[in-house]
Design a protein around this motif. Structure first.
Motif, PDB file in Angstrom:
ATOM      1  N   GLN A 232       8.704 -15.992 -13.643  1.00 39.30           N
ATOM      2  CA  GLN A 232       9.727 -14.940 -13.659  1.00 39.30           C
ATOM      3  C   GLN A 232      10.420 -14.778 -12.305  1.00 39.30           C
ATOM      4  N   SER A 233       9.763 -14.164 -11.320  1.00 39.97           N
ATOM      5  CA  SER A 233      10.409 -13.860 -10.046  1.00 39.97           C
ATOM      6  C   SER A 233      10.443 -15.090  -9.137  1.00 39.97           C
ATOM      7  N   GLN A 234      11.532 -15.228  -8.391  1.00 41.78           N
ATOM      8  CA  GLN A 234      11.629 -16.342  -7.448  1.00 41.78           C
ATOM      9  C   GLN A 234      10.665 -16.129  -6.285  1.00 41.78           C
ATOM     10  N   LYS A 235      10.077 -17.205  -5.825  1.00 41.93           N
ATOM     11  CA  LYS A 235       9.099 -17.166  -4.746  1.00 41.93           C
ATOM     12  C   LYS A 235       9.707 -16.612  -3.463  1.00 41.93           C
ATOM     13  N   LEU A 236       8.958 -15.779  -2.768  1.00 38.41           N
ATOM     14  CA  LEU A 236       9.372 -15.299  -1.456  1.00 38.41           C
ATOM     15  C   LEU A 236       9.189 -16.402  -0.421  1.00 38.41           C
ATOM     16  N   GLU A 237       9.962 -16.326   0.642  1.00 38.15           N
ATOM     17  CA  GLU A 237       9.962 -17.400   1.627  1.00 38.15           C
ATOM     18  C   GLU A 237       8.608 -17.611   2.303  1.00 38.15           C
ATOM     19  N   TYR A 261      -1.096 -15.679  -6.507  1.00 40.78           N
ATOM     20  CA  TYR A 261      -0.415 -15.855  -7.783  1.00 40.78           C
ATOM     21  C   TYR A 261      -0.210 -17.348  -8.028  1.00 40.78           C
ATOM     22  N   TYR A 262       0.141 -17.701  -9.275  1.00 39.78           N
ATOM     23  CA  TYR A 262       0.506 -19.081  -9.599  1.00 39.78           C
ATOM     24  C   TYR A 262       2.025 -19.199  -9.662  1.00 39.78           C
ATOM     25  N   TYR A 263       2.499 -20.445  -9.453  1.00 43.81           N
ATOM     26  CA  TYR A 263       3.940 -20.692  -9.396  1.00 43.81           C
ATOM     27  C   TYR A 263       4.297 -21.930 -10.201  1.00 43.81           C
ATOM     28  N   PHE A 264       5.556 -21.910 -10.689  1.00 44.24           N
ATOM     29  CA  PHE A 264       6.096 -23.016 -11.481  1.00 44.24           C
ATOM     30  C   PHE A 264       7.398 -23.466 -10.835  1.00 44.24           C
ATOM     31  N   SER A 265       7.600 -24.751 -10.784  1.00 52.79           N
ATOM     32  CA  SER A 265       8.783 -25.277 -10.096  1.00 52.79           C
ATOM     33  C   SER A 265       9.851 -25.726 -11.087  1.00 52.79           C
ATOM     34  N   TYR A 275       8.890 -20.302  -9.016  1.00 49.88           N
ATOM     35  CA  TYR A 275       8.930 -18.999  -9.660  1.00 49.88           C
ATOM     36  C   TYR A 275       7.512 -18.510  -9.949  1.00 49.88           C
ATOM     37  N   LYS A 276       7.307 -17.241  -9.645  1.00 50.93           N
ATOM     38  CA  LYS A 276       5.982 -16.635  -9.801  1.00 50.93           C
ATOM     39  C   LYS A 276       5.653 -16.427 -11.273  1.00 50.93           C
ATOM     40  N   VAL A 277       4.437 -16.797 -11.636  1.00 43.73           N
ATOM     41  CA  VAL A 277       3.943 -16.551 -12.995  1.00 43.73           C
ATOM     42  C   VAL A 277       3.468 -15.108 -13.075  1.00 43.73           C
ATOM     43  N   GLU A 278       4.048 -14.354 -14.006  1.00 42.57           N
ATOM     44  CA  GLU A 278       3.759 -12.931 -14.132  1.00 42.57           C
ATOM     45  C   GLU A 278       3.575 -12.572 -15.602  1.00 42.57           C
ATOM     46  N   ASP A 410      26.913   1.076 -31.842  1.00 48.10           N
ATOM     47  CA  ASP A 410      27.969   1.054 -30.825  1.00 48.10           C
ATOM     48  C   ASP A 410      27.525   1.694 -29.504  1.00 48.10           C
ATOM     49  N   THR A 411      26.195   1.893 -29.326  1.00 52.10           N
ATOM     50  CA  THR A 411      25.655   2.435 -28.068  1.00 52.10           C
ATOM     51  C   THR A 411      24.682   1.424 -27.460  1.00 52.10           C
ATOM     52  N   GLU A 412      24.271   1.724 -26.236  1.00 54.64           N
ATOM     53  CA  GLU A 412      23.270   0.837 -25.598  1.00 54.64           C
ATOM     54  C   GLU A 412      22.004   0.819 -26.426  1.00 54.64           C
ATOM     55  N   GLY A 413      21.582   1.959 -26.889  1.00 61.04           N
ATOM     56  CA  GLY A 413      20.572   2.051 -27.942  1.00 61.04           C
ATOM     57  C   GLY A 413      19.218   1.457 -27.638  1.00 61.04           C
ATOM     58  N   GLY A 414      18.852   1.285 -26.359  1.00 59.73           N
ATOM     59  CA  GLY A 414      17.553   0.691 -26.045  1.00 59.73           C
ATOM     60  C   GLY A 414      17.501  -0.793 -26.284  1.00 59.73           C
ATOM     61  N   ARG A 415      18.694  -1.436 -26.292  1.00 64.72           N
ATOM     62  CA  ARG A 415      18.757  -2.868 -26.587  1.00 64.72           C
ATOM     63  C   ARG A 415      19.167  -3.719 -25.390  1.00 64.72           C
ATOM     64  N   GLN A 416      19.592  -3.104 -24.310  1.00 66.10           N
ATOM     65  CA  GLN A 416      20.110  -3.891 -23.184  1.00 66.10           C
ATOM     66  C   GLN A 416      18.979  -4.682 -22.522  1.00 66.10           C
ATOM     67  N   LYS A 417      19.232  -5.961 -22.245  1.00 70.09           N
ATOM     68  CA  LYS A 417      18.214  -6.844 -21.688  1.00 70.09           C
ATOM     69  C   LYS A 417      18.726  -7.507 -20.403  1.00 70.09           C
ATOM     70  N   PHE A 418      17.777  -7.738 -19.485  1.00 69.12           N
ATOM     71  CA  PHE A 418      18.089  -8.384 -18.217  1.00 69.12           C
ATOM     72  C   PHE A 418      17.247  -9.646 -18.076  1.00 69.12           C
ATOM     73  N   ALA A 419      17.864 -10.664 -17.561  1.00 66.13           N
ATOM     74  CA  ALA A 419      17.184 -11.951 -17.425  1.00 66.13           C
ATOM     75  C   ALA A 419      16.337 -11.981 -16.155  1.00 66.13           C
ATOM     76  N   THR A 420      15.207 -12.655 -16.211  1.00 63.60           N
ATOM     77  CA  THR A 420      14.390 -12.885 -15.025  1.00 63.60           C
ATOM     78  C   THR A 420      15.072 -13.924 -14.134  1.00 63.60           C
ATOM     79  N   ASP A 421      14.581 -14.045 -12.906  1.00 63.53           N
ATOM     80  CA  ASP A 421      15.128 -15.064 -12.002  1.00 63.53           C
ATOM     81  C   ASP A 421      14.992 -16.451 -12.607  1.00 63.53           C
TER      82      ASP A 421
END
Length: 485
Positions: A232-237, A261-265, A275-278, A410-421
């Motif tokens: 999910q999250s991009q690795k910190l430097e 944590y574990y990471y995937f490339s 990217y960090k496995v979460e 016609d509303t946001e209705g609890g459906r809005q989604k955001f993508a992981t890194d």
């Protein structure tokens, strides 16, 4: 000697014996009158002494009374001497002898004091195979059998102690060299030290229900679960990857990072990103799915993308037991997106142990999966047969169901989604006009447009999208649902 003389002699000897006995008794009675005994009527104010520090016996408050045979008493404290005091050794019962001399006779009594030591500090000993450091998995308790707490006192004595506690211990967040305070108390004396623990990432092989009040897509009134794992999250430097330590989940290989944590490339061109496995977070849409006690969960984020609903064709032929059958490419039963989430994605998210919690569910792909009251129908011409799936996309009827916590179409209705890194890296399209939210697929077909099969989706604003979208698009988010026990 005649008999008379013998009789007189006996009488004289007897009288002498009686007189001698009487004299001896008189002397003993006289001496007895001189005998007395002493006792400690009042103890000293100080009866506890600090080892090697309190080096003088203090008798303030001590009162020694002599009692004579005639019942008279006398305070003889000032004439007494005390013997036996030694503050060099710890003891709970050191006997002090009180001596009093009168007319050449020595009389004694006793009282007791204690010699104590104070707790100076505590030390930790750890029995482990990692150079004296404890290593546990996320969420686990400390194994107290591997920890020894030694109390060190100010006379350099020491002992192993129990009853110690670890203050504010929380192993929910992985990380190396996490410091926790160990605390031990004796009386009013509390000493602390620090124990270092490596908390390693542990995969979410079972649903972990988050506490009430956790925030999510419908705020803190919703109920949420952590279950499964994915990049999910991009690795910190400052995080370094140890590629000598790895674990495989499905077809993914994860490598251990310096933050436990574990990471995937992901490699694109000459660039490799990690990217960090979460854990995946899910919202419980209902805990009585289809009248059962099973729970319907929906992914909180867009965790994956890059797979189209189906390939860019309007019609495809399926060989069904030797009979050629024709289906449109927005037929969910034969869609590429259904195949992907029930194979690669499922196996990469859920371990074998985790998959035992997921129920194979009959999925309604017919015309009734639409929402006629909201004028969001599923045309029977494009409807598919019901399927039995471990993972599935929601229908247009599902995401307009108020019983699942969704609002008006016609509303946001609890459906809005955001993508992981990670999802963004592999191609998820984001809309900067709506806080970089992502459009995501539903399983319900709409029909045809410009010679292409189309399907419903949810706009990046959270409203339901009735625009015809070609099923060949691989950039919308994929947001699966599952049913668990």
């Amino acid at each position: 000697m005649n008999n008379l003389n013998r009789f007189i002699a006996v009488i004289i000897v007897s009288l002498a014996f009686v007189m001698a006995s009487s004299c001896r008794l008189s002397m003993e009675q006289s001496q007895a009158q001189k005998k007395l005994f002493i006792e400690c009527e009042t103890l000293p104010a100080k009866t506890a002494y600090h080892v090697n520090i309190d080096n003088e016996l203090l008798i303030e408050g001590l009162k020694i009374v002599a009692e004579y045979p005639d019942g008279t008493t006398k305070d003889v404290t000032e004439y007494c001497e005390c013997d036996g005091f030694d503050s060099s050794m710890v003891t709970e019962n050191q006997v002090i002898t009180v001596c009093y001399e009168e007319e050449g006779e020595l009389y004694t009594t006793e009282f007791s004091i204690s010699v104590y030591t104070e707790l100076d500090h505590i030390e930790i000993e750890v029995e482990s195979e990692t150079e004296g450091k404890l290593v546990i998995s996320r969420g686990d308790d400390l194994d107290r059998s591997k920890i020894k707490v030694r109390a060190i006192y100010d006379d350099n004595s020491e002992k192993l102690v129990s009853g110690w506690t670890v203050v504010d211990f929380d192993s929910s967040i992985p990380g190396y060299d996490q410091e926790f305070v160990v605390e031990y108390t004796e009386g009013d004396n509390t000493k602390k030290t620090v124990i270092c623990v490596d908390v390693m990432y542990k995969f979410y092989d079972a649903p972990e229900y988050l506490p009430a009040g956790t925030d999510g897509t419908i705020g803190s009134n919703g109920s949420y679960v952590y279950f499964g794992d994915y990049p999910q999250s991009q690795k910190l430097e400052d995080v370094e990857i140890d590629e000598s330590v790895s674990v495989e989940v499905g077809s993914n290989t994860y490598y251990l990072g310096s933050d436990a944590y574990y990471y995937f490339s992901v490699t694109k061109g000459a660039e490799t990103s990690w990217y960090k496995v979460e854990p995946l977070k899910w919202r419980i849409l209902t805990d009585s799915y289809n009248g059962t006690t099973h729970k319907l969960l929906l992914a909180e984020k867009v965790y994956t993308t890059g797979v189209p609903y189906s390939k860019d064709i309007l019609v495809k032929n399926i060989d069904d037991n030797g009979t050629q059958r024709t289906f449109t490419s927005n037929n969910y039963e034969y869609s590429d997106i259904r195949a992907y989430i029930n194979s690669d994605f499922k196996n990469n998210v859920f371990s074998v142990a985790a998959q035992k919690f997921i129920l194979a569910t009959e999925v309604n792909n017919g015309a009734s999966s639409g929402n006629a009251s909201a004028d969001l129908p599923v045309d029977p011409k494009y409807a598919a047969s019901n399927t039995t799936d471990m993972m599935f996309l929601l229908s247009i009827g599902d995401v307009s169901n108020s019983n699942y916590g969704f609002g008006a179409p016609d509303t946001e209705g609890g459906r809005q989604k955001f993508a992981t890194d990670y999802a963004k890296k592999i191609g998820a399209a984001i809309n900067t006009n709506f806080s970089s939210a992502t459009w995501w697929w539903l399983r319900s077909p709409i029909g045809e447009s410009n010679g292409k099969a189309t399907a419903y989706g949810v706009n990046s604003s959270g409203t339901l999208d009735t625009t015809a979208h070609g099923v060949n698009n691989a950039t919308p988010g994929i947001v699966p649902a599952i049913v668990i026990k």
